[in-house]
Design a protein around this motif. Structure first.
Motif, short mmCIF file in Angstrom:
data_model
loop_
_atom_site.label_atom_id
_atom_site.label_comp_id
_atom_site.label_asym_id
_atom_site.label_seq_id
_atom_site.Cartn_x
_atom_site.Cartn_y
_atom_site.Cartn_z
N PRO A 282 -6.65 8.29 -1.19
CA PRO A 282 -5.25 8.58 -1.57
C PRO A 282 -4.41 7.33 -1.79
N LEU A 283 -4.87 6.16 -1.35
CA LEU A 283 -4.04 4.96 -1.43
C LEU A 283 -3.82 4.50 -2.86
N TRP B 129 -6.36 7.83 13.26
CA TRP B 129 -5.55 6.93 12.45
C TRP B 129 -5.59 5.48 12.91
N PRO B 130 -5.45 5.15 14.22
CA PRO B 130 -5.50 3.74 14.60
C PRO B 130 -6.78 3.04 14.14
N SER B 131 -7.91 3.73 14.28
CA SER B 131 -9.18 3.14 13.86
C SER B 131 -9.25 3.02 12.34
N LEU C 299 0.84 -1.19 0.00
CA LEU C 299 0.00 0.00 0.00
C LEU C 299 0.88 1.24 0.00
N LEU C 300 0.66 2.09 -0.99
CA LEU C 300 1.42 3.33 -1.12
C LEU C 300 0.58 4.50 -0.61
N ASN C 301 1.24 5.53 -0.14
CA ASN C 301 0.59 6.75 0.35
C ASN C 301 -0.15 6.56 1.66
N LEU C 302 0.25 5.57 2.44
CA LEU C 302 -0.36 5.40 3.76
C LEU C 302 -0.15 6.64 4.63
N ALA C 303 0.99 7.32 4.43
CA ALA C 303 1.27 8.52 5.23
C ALA C 303 0.23 9.60 4.97
N ALA C 304 -0.24 9.70 3.72
CA ALA C 304 -1.25 10.71 3.39
C ALA C 304 -2.57 10.39 4.07
N VAL C 305 -2.92 9.11 4.11
CA VAL C 305 -4.14 8.69 4.79
C VAL C 305 -4.03 8.95 6.29
N GLN C 306 -2.85 8.65 6.83
CA GLN C 306 -2.63 8.88 8.27
C GLN C 306 -2.76 10.36 8.61
#
Length: 396
Positions: free
Chosen positions: A102-103, A36-38, A22-29
């Protein structure tokens, strides 16, 4: 997984593996912030179920730190083509949710020795906790902390007239518009909100499950009502994601979740069919019907435990409660529900005269501004008499 490993080791063959990163996880976070945890849990749970539904019964999916491993029990004829199709489907799946839009997904194919599968499984396996920890109680942020058109969960206490107590709560998705939290469904229907029905459903279902789990970690029971919109239930991708969220709630706790299907109150056969499809999940079932509806035979055998309807709006500015024919219609509806061993629930009750008339007609459960206002956290199960309710209204 253990069965897969034993089979692979016994065969002694090299195993085809698909790796999805999975790319762009930082953007989702960054977008999720403190949620974010949920959100991360939902991403991985929903995507895992999505992949499982598209693989063979003997294949395996292993969530990893930044994606997934897919282990094929039988080598595909064209592994690259299979992975490309799964990659595209997974991308479409993530695009369907604003939180995960965004992923991006990057997939590669490889072949490993059977002995390496054990190492892969061990690397993906989380370390056991020393002791079960208390889960934090979910907190609904103040509207002043929310973005415009953000979807948040509120709670509506539901009063039991028979036991004279708060019985459970509805977990309602609301949309923040102009600094106010408005009911999501109504905001969408009037064109005030940009949110989708799926966003509302995912928010309420996720919040309700988190609350049930948090209370269970404290050895406390709570019962919550949520709704799934018919448009989301009929969409295979959205239904899969909602069911993946539901799968995070252990089966023994699912009766603490009461679910209804919105958007089909006037189409009883379609609603009964949708509820029958939902029944195997183990949740409680609630049917939303037109005011005074008595033709409930279509729900026989479905397992509905509660029939609900909305109270009619006041006929004039000085409400005089329910008209005689409305009260009689409610009484007939109550009897039709009892024949199916189900209780009745009147919501959107706006004044005390309607509340009292509904009680006289045999309705057991009530909610609305004439009962208890919406809250940012669930009301605990507690005694509350009709005298107390009337006293609060007089004081107000």
């Amino acid at each position: 997984m253990k069965t897969f490993i034993r089979r692979a080791l016994a065969a002694g063959e090299r195993i085809d593996v698909g790796q999805f990163r999975l790319l762009n996880l930082a953007a989702v976070q960054e977008r999720a912030g403190e949620n974010w945890p949920s959100v991360r849990k939902k991403v991985f749970t929903a995507a895992t179920q999505f992949l499982v539904n598209r693989l063979g019964a003997d294949d395996a999916v292993i969530p990893c730190e930044e994606g997934f491993l897919v282990l094929f029990a039988k080598a595909p004829d064209d592994p690259a083509a299979v992975l490309a199709a799964l990659n595209d489907a997974l991308m479409t799946f993530f695009l369907g949710d604003p939180e995960t839009r965004p992923l991006a997904v990057e997939s590669t194919a490889s072949r490993v020795d059977a002995d390496d599968i054990t190492n892969l499984a061990q690397a993906a396996k989380p370390a056991p906790a020393e002791a079960p920890a208390l889960r934090p109680l979910p907190r609904t942020r103040a509207t002043s902390e929310c973005r415009e058109n953000e979807v948040i969960a509120h709670y509506r206490p539901i009063w039991d007239a028979q036991k004279q107590a708060v019985a459970f709560n509805a977990c309602l998705p609301k949309v923040v518009i102009g600094g106010r939290a408005l009911e999501g469904r109504r905001a969408i229907s009037t064109g005030m909100a940009k949110a989708s029905q799926f966003e509302l459903d995912a928010c309420a279902l996720g919040a309700a499950i988190e609350m049930i789990l948090a209370m269970a970690s404290r050895q406390k029971r709570i019962r919550l009502r949520v709704a799934i919109h018919a448009s989301c239930w009929s969409d295979s991708v959205q239904r899969a994601e909602l069911m993946a969220i539901l799968d995070t709630l252990p089966v023994p706790l699912r009766k603490r979740l009461l679910v209804r299907i919105d958007g089909l109150s006037g189409q009883l056969a379609a609603q009964a069919s949708a509820l029958a499809e939902l029944a195997p999940s183990g949740v409680g079932l609630m049917a939303e019907i037109p005011f005074g509806e008595t033709g409930l035979e279509i729900f026989d055998g479905v397992g509905v435990s509660l029939f609900s309807c909305s109270a009619p709006p006041p006929v004039n500015a000085n409400s005089e409660g329910l008209l005689d024919h409305d009260a009689k219609a409610l009484n007939r509806m109550v009897k039709a529900g009892i024949a199916l061993k189900a209780a009745s629930y009147l919501h959107d009750v706006r004044d005390l005269l309607v509340l009292k008339a509904g009680m006289t007609s045999g309705i057991r459960f009530f909610s609305g501004q004439a009962v208890i206002p919406d809250r940012t956290s669930p009301s605990p199960t507690q005694p509350l008499s009709i005298v107390d309710i009337c006293r609060v209204h007089k004081a107000a």
